[in-house]
Design an enzyme around this catalytic site. Structure first.
Site, PDB file in Angstrom:
ATOM      1  N   GLY A 198      11.329  -2.958   5.401  1.00  0.00           N
ATOM      2  CA  GLY A 198      10.581  -4.223   5.433  1.00  0.00           C
ATOM      3  C   GLY A 198      10.156  -4.617   4.025  1.00  0.00           C
ATOM      4  N   HIS A 199       9.602  -3.644   3.284  1.00  0.00           N
ATOM      5  CA  HIS A 199       9.202  -3.925   1.898  1.00  0.00           C
ATOM      6  C   HIS A 199      10.439  -4.238   1.047  1.00  0.00           C
ATOM      7  CE1 HIS A 199       5.886  -1.207   3.309  1.00  0.00           C
ATOM      8  NE2 HIS A 199       5.180  -2.177   2.799  1.00  0.00           N
ATOM      9  N   SER A 226       7.009  -0.471  10.114  1.00  0.00           N
ATOM     10  CA  SER A 226       5.648  -0.322   9.616  1.00  0.00           C
ATOM     11  C   SER A 226       5.520   1.065   9.010  1.00  0.00           C
ATOM     12  CB  SER A 226       4.668  -0.451  10.785  1.00  0.00           C
ATOM     13  OG  SER A 226       3.423   0.094  10.439  1.00  0.00           O
ATOM     14  N   MET A 256       0.837  -1.189   0.000  1.00  0.00           N
ATOM     15  CA  MET A 256       0.000   0.000   0.000  1.00  0.00           C
ATOM     16  C   MET A 256       0.881   1.253   0.000  1.00  0.00           C
ATOM     17  SD  MET A 256      -3.443  -0.987   2.008  1.00  0.00           S
ATOM     18  CE  MET A 256      -2.874  -0.806   3.667  1.00  0.00           C
ATOM     19  N   GLY A 257       2.142   1.077  -0.411  1.00  0.00           N
ATOM     20  CA  GLY A 257       3.035   2.229  -0.514  1.00  0.00           C
ATOM     21  C   GLY A 257       3.622   2.620   0.834  1.00  0.00           C
ATOM     22  N   ASN A 258       4.216   3.828   0.855  1.00  0.00           N
ATOM     23  CA  ASN A 258       4.961   4.288   2.034  1.00  0.00           C
ATOM     24  C   ASN A 258       5.985   3.219   2.430  1.00  0.00           C
ATOM     25  OD1 ASN A 258       4.912   5.244   5.302  1.00  0.00           O
ATOM     26  ND2 ASN A 258       5.052   6.742   3.679  1.00  0.00           N
ATOM     27  N   LEU A 259       6.767   2.868   1.458  1.00  0.00           N
ATOM     28  CA  LEU A 259       7.638   1.695   1.589  1.00  0.00           C
ATOM     29  C   LEU A 259       8.826   1.964   2.514  1.00  0.00           C
ATOM     30  CD1 LEU A 259       7.640   0.533  -2.145  1.00  0.00           C
ATOM     31  CD2 LEU A 259       5.998   0.016  -0.324  1.00  0.00           C
ATOM     32  N   ASP A 291       2.307  -9.079   9.546  1.00  0.00           N
ATOM     33  CA  ASP A 291       0.856  -9.241   9.430  1.00  0.00           C
ATOM     34  C   ASP A 291       0.588 -10.747   9.385  1.00  0.00           C
ATOM     35  OD1 ASP A 291      -0.234  -6.350   8.623  1.00  0.00           O
ATOM     36  OD2 ASP A 291       1.704  -6.668   7.694  1.00  0.00           O
TER      37      ASP A 291
HETATM   38  O1  PAF Z   1      -0.273  -5.690   3.693  1.00  0.00           O
HETATM   39  C1  PAF Z   1      -0.696  -4.799   2.927  1.00  0.00           C
HETATM   40  O2  PAF Z   1      -0.011  -3.826   2.659  1.00  0.00           O
HETATM   41  C2  PAF Z   1      -2.094  -4.953   2.340  1.00  0.00           C
HETATM   42  O3  PAF Z   1      -2.940  -5.607   3.217  1.00  0.00           O
HETATM   43  C3  PAF Z   1      -2.087  -5.630   0.957  1.00  0.00           C
HETATM   44  C4  PAF Z   1      -1.557  -7.055   1.052  1.00  0.00           C
HETATM   45  C5  PAF Z   1      -1.243  -4.825  -0.009  1.00  0.00           C
HETATM   46  C6  PAF Z   1      -3.512  -5.715   0.399  1.00  0.00           C
HETATM   47  O4  PAF Z   1      -4.072  -4.454   0.235  1.00  0.00           O
END
Ligand code: PAF
Length: 272
Positions: free
Chosen positions: A32-33, A178, A26-29, A143
């Protein structure tokens, strides 16, 4: 990195792309991403990420509206880590979307006080899986319930997708990374690190794990000004409350508010 600014644009090019490893965001990386992209790059496939703030999974409109956005930085991070494709769907992704209902076990923990959250996650991912048709999909285990949700969904629907769960990346203080950490003040960040400290303490003393022990930790956090949504010791697949560490691995999961910011974290306890 090739950027697709709409689903239409992606679909036109799709037949020319090879097998894909998918990392939805959902962006704002943050780091972690980045670690998910790095894991994705270990496979031979090209890596595709999406940035889409999915309003279907927010039960609190304010939470949705103030979700941090930082597209330029996100693109820079993805490029730096070798992501091959970025798809930025617009809200037409919601057109004729088929609603998916999460199984009842997801009404526990994060599903309890966020009604509809996991339905929204599955609904958007189901659509994204159909559009992208990835061979591999990577999800962070911070998550944890979401990871199990998607793993079960893929299995039950016989989707030809291999799911990989990636370990949580943390700040030096132990605070799980996060996108929401950006919303914490300096002081709140100092307080927030106690969330992970409590999880570690519970793990280090797993032989005495009990409801009383859990409740004492809730009290401890509440005394620090942290509002605990839940702190649960449970079975990692069914999320049923359990303290039976002699017989099986357990999961300790927490969601808590530091100021207005809802943070989650978890730790696995391996069976004695
Ligand atoms: O974990 C997230 O960022 C969101 O739940 C996801 C998997 C991108 C689905 O909108």
């Amino acid at each position: 990195m090739k950027i697709f600014k709409s689903i239409e644009e992606f679909i036109i090019s799709k037949s020319g792309l090879g097998k894909l490893t998918f990392i939805p965001t959902m962006g704002n990386l943050h780091k972690g991403h980045a670690s998910l992209i790095d894991i994705g790059k270990e496979f031979k496939n090209d890596v595709i990420s999406t940035i889409y703030v999915n309003k279907l999974q927010f039960n609190d409109q304010n939470d949705y509206l103030r979700y941090p956005k930082s597209l330029d930085n996100d693109i820079e991070l993805l490029e730096r880590h070798g992501c091959n494709y970025l798809l930025i769907p617009d809200d037409t992704i919601l057109d004729e979307i088929i609603s998916v209902k999460a199984p009842s076990k997801f009404n526990k923990l994060c599903g309890k006080n966020r009604p509809g959250h996991f339905d929204g996650v599955l609904t958007i991912l189901n659509k994204m899986f159909k559009i992208i048709e990835p061979e591999i999909a990577i999800f962070g285990k911070k998550d944890y319930q979401q990871f199990v949700l998607v793993k079960d969904f893929i299995k039950e629907n016989n989707l030809n997708i291999k799911i990989i769960g990636a370990e949580t990346i943390r700040e030096e203080s132990g605070l799980a990374l996060s996108s929401r950490n950006n919303l914490l003040t300096r002081n709140e960040k100092l307080i927030a690190k106690n969330i992970n400290k409590v999880l570690i303490d519970l793990k280090d003393n797993k032989q005495t794990i009990s409801l009383n022990f859990i409740n004492s930790k809730i009290k401890y956090l509440e005394n620090l000004g942290i509002k605990v949504d839940y702190l649960s010791c449970c079975d990692p697949e069914s999320f049923e409350e359990s303290y039976n560490i002699n017989e099986k691995d357990l999961l300790i999961a927490i969601a808590a508010y530091v100021g207005n910011v809802r943070l989650i974290d978890n730790i696995k306890l391996t069976k004695l």
